[in-house]
Design an enzyme around this catalytic site. Structure first.
Site, PDB file in Angstrom:
ATOM      1  N   CYS A 131       0.824  -1.214   0.000  1.00 16.78           N
ATOM      2  CA  CYS A 131       0.000   0.000   0.000  1.00 16.78           C
ATOM      3  C   CYS A 131       0.864   1.273   0.000  1.00 16.78           C
ATOM      4  CB  CYS A 131      -0.974   0.002   1.172  1.00 16.78           C
ATOM      5  SG  CYS A 131      -2.396   1.095   0.918  1.00 16.78           S
ATOM      6  N   ASP A 200      -3.814   1.779   9.914  1.00 17.08           N
ATOM      7  CA  ASP A 200      -5.010   2.632  10.000  1.00 17.08           C
ATOM      8  C   ASP A 200      -5.548   2.666  11.410  1.00 17.08           C
ATOM      9  OD1 ASP A 200      -4.787   1.404   7.163  1.00 17.08           O
ATOM     10  OD2 ASP A 200      -5.878   3.285   6.951  1.00 17.08           O
TER      11      ASP A 200
HETATM   12  P1  RI2 Z   1      -0.463   6.983   6.466  1.00 17.87           P
HETATM   13  C1  RI2 Z   1      -3.956   3.600   4.033  1.00 17.87           C
HETATM   14  O1  RI2 Z   1      -5.313   3.306   3.873  1.00 17.87           O
HETATM   15  C2  RI2 Z   1      -3.097   2.372   4.124  1.00 17.87           C
HETATM   16  O2  RI2 Z   1      -3.738   1.253   4.718  1.00 17.87           O
HETATM   17  C3  RI2 Z   1      -1.940   2.905   4.929  1.00 17.87           C
HETATM   18  O3  RI2 Z   1      -1.133   1.909   5.514  1.00 17.87           O
HETATM   19  C4  RI2 Z   1      -2.657   3.756   5.949  1.00 17.87           C
HETATM   20  O4  RI2 Z   1      -3.716   4.371   5.214  1.00 17.87           O
HETATM   21  C5  RI2 Z   1      -1.813   4.755   6.696  1.00 17.87           C
HETATM   22  O5  RI2 Z   1      -1.414   5.817   5.887  1.00 17.87           O
HETATM   23  P2  RI2 Z   1      -6.173   3.899   2.634  1.00 17.87           P
HETATM   24  O6  RI2 Z   1      -6.613   5.287   3.049  1.00 17.87           O
HETATM   25  O7  RI2 Z   1      -1.228   7.688   7.547  1.00 17.87           O
HETATM   26  O8  RI2 Z   1      -5.351   3.885   1.375  1.00 17.87           O
HETATM   27  O9  RI2 Z   1       0.778   6.339   7.005  1.00 17.87           O
HETATM   28  O10 RI2 Z   1      -7.363   2.947   2.534  1.00 17.87           O
HETATM   29  O11 RI2 Z   1      -0.196   7.860   5.266  1.00 17.87           O
END
Ligand code: RI2
Length: 321
Positions: A131, A200
């Protein structure tokens, strides 16, 4: 249809979060705080009660967009905690200042976390990513600044392909990237020195809730002896899980998994699209935060220290009162 008191910036931010135009737990938190700030600045409330009511409605609109990233309720709670005063002007001033302070703290936490995480990475290491996490990338950025040469293996991360964002960001940092489909991860684990992911939500028992596919990757990494590191500033710690609440896993639309024509061809089958999964603490080697790195088992202590019993949701008070 939004109530008339919700500022258009709040409505737009909520829509963008729901549709993942704004995504990533930290980015969502910052956007929510900024939206509350805009609501406060633009308010024409004629009484403190009316001002508070408007803020609660705005916060609820933002809160109800994505259920898993705890950074969102933590951000809203943080702004509400700093809102104080007996007049509309005072409430406005403290809300705006609180939202700004929250965003500044977020940036500082990510920078500090990056330095902590960078110390785990050695010159020449290969890091496998799943991700896109700005917290995980902060660790690489700090390591590169320290003069370490790293290379990366990046998983595509179906269905939303956040791996492309990670690959691009790493390339911009000068880190050589090998981009792979999700199913190739097991093969490439033999080349990796670390698995580095974001989060998350982190539960009191140290379970890491992160992008779907993280748990399988972590189990495989453990089997291969590759350490799994989660980079997560403390805004990702979930105080509600102290009392045994479980983290809700967001189920997203099937259209993210299959284009319309392919979906039609499949006919009468169920398509499910869970956005996140839960990695049990025994598969996680370290949780890197702005306060240092912790084994998952000690996260409960950190949650108690930082959040205490502050798990309320002020925006859930009925707006009529
Ligand atoms: P930061 C994302 O979720 C990913 O799961 C990632 O690990 C998490 O948010 C944390 O992101 P999504 O919004 O706060 O893409 O580290 O569903 O940037």
């Amino acid at each position: 249809m939004d109530p008339p008191d919700v500022h258009e910036t709040v409505a737009e931010t909520a829509t963008d979060i729901g549709e993942m135009e704004i995504r990533g737990a930290a980015t969502i938190a910052a956007a929510a705080a900024r939206a509350l700030e805009t609501q406060a600045k633009a308010s024409h409330a004629e009484s403190p009660a009316e001002f508070r009511r408007e803020l609660r409605i705005a916060a609820r609109r933002l809160h109800d967009t994505r259920p898993t990233a705890v950074s969102l309720p933590n951000a809203l709670r943080s702004v509400f905690r700093r809102m104080s005063g007996d007049t509309v002007d005072e409430l406005r001033r403290t809300t705006v200042a609180g939202a700004r302070q929250f965003r500044e703290d977020l940036d500082n936490a990510q920078r500090d976390l990056g330095e902590v995480g960078a110390n785990r990475l050695r010159d020449g290491d290969v890091v496998l990513f799943h991700c896109h996490s700005t917290d995980a990338l902060a660790c690489v950025e700090a390591a590169v600044e320290m003069g370490k040469d790293l290379s990366a293996i990046v998983k595509e991360t179906r269905p939303r392909n956040q791996g492309r964002i990670t690959a691009r960001a790493l390339a911009d940092l000068g880190v050589p990237v090998t981009f792979i489909v999700d199913n190739a991860a097991h093969r490439y684990l033999d080349e990796a020195d670390h698995v580095l992911v974001g989060a998350d939500s982190i539960a009191a028992d140290g379970s890491v809730v992160n992008k779907i596919g993280t748990s399988g990757l972590a189990v495989n990494a453990r089997e291969r002896g590759v350490p799994v590191v989660t980079a997560a500033q403390t805004i990702k710690l979930n105080p509600e899980t102290l009392t045994g609440a479980t983290v809700e896993i967001e189920m997203r639309d099937e259209s993210e998994v299959l284009p319309a024509d392919a979906r039609e061809e499949l006919g009468a089958v169920t398509v499910e699209n869970p956005a996140f999964d839960v990695t049990p603490p025994r598969y996680v080697d370290a949780i890197v935060t702005e306060h240092g790195q912790f084994p998952p088992e000690s996260i409960v202590t950190l949650i108690r220290e930082l959040f205490g019993e502050s798990t309320g949701k002020p925006w859930e008070t009925p707006p009529e009162d």
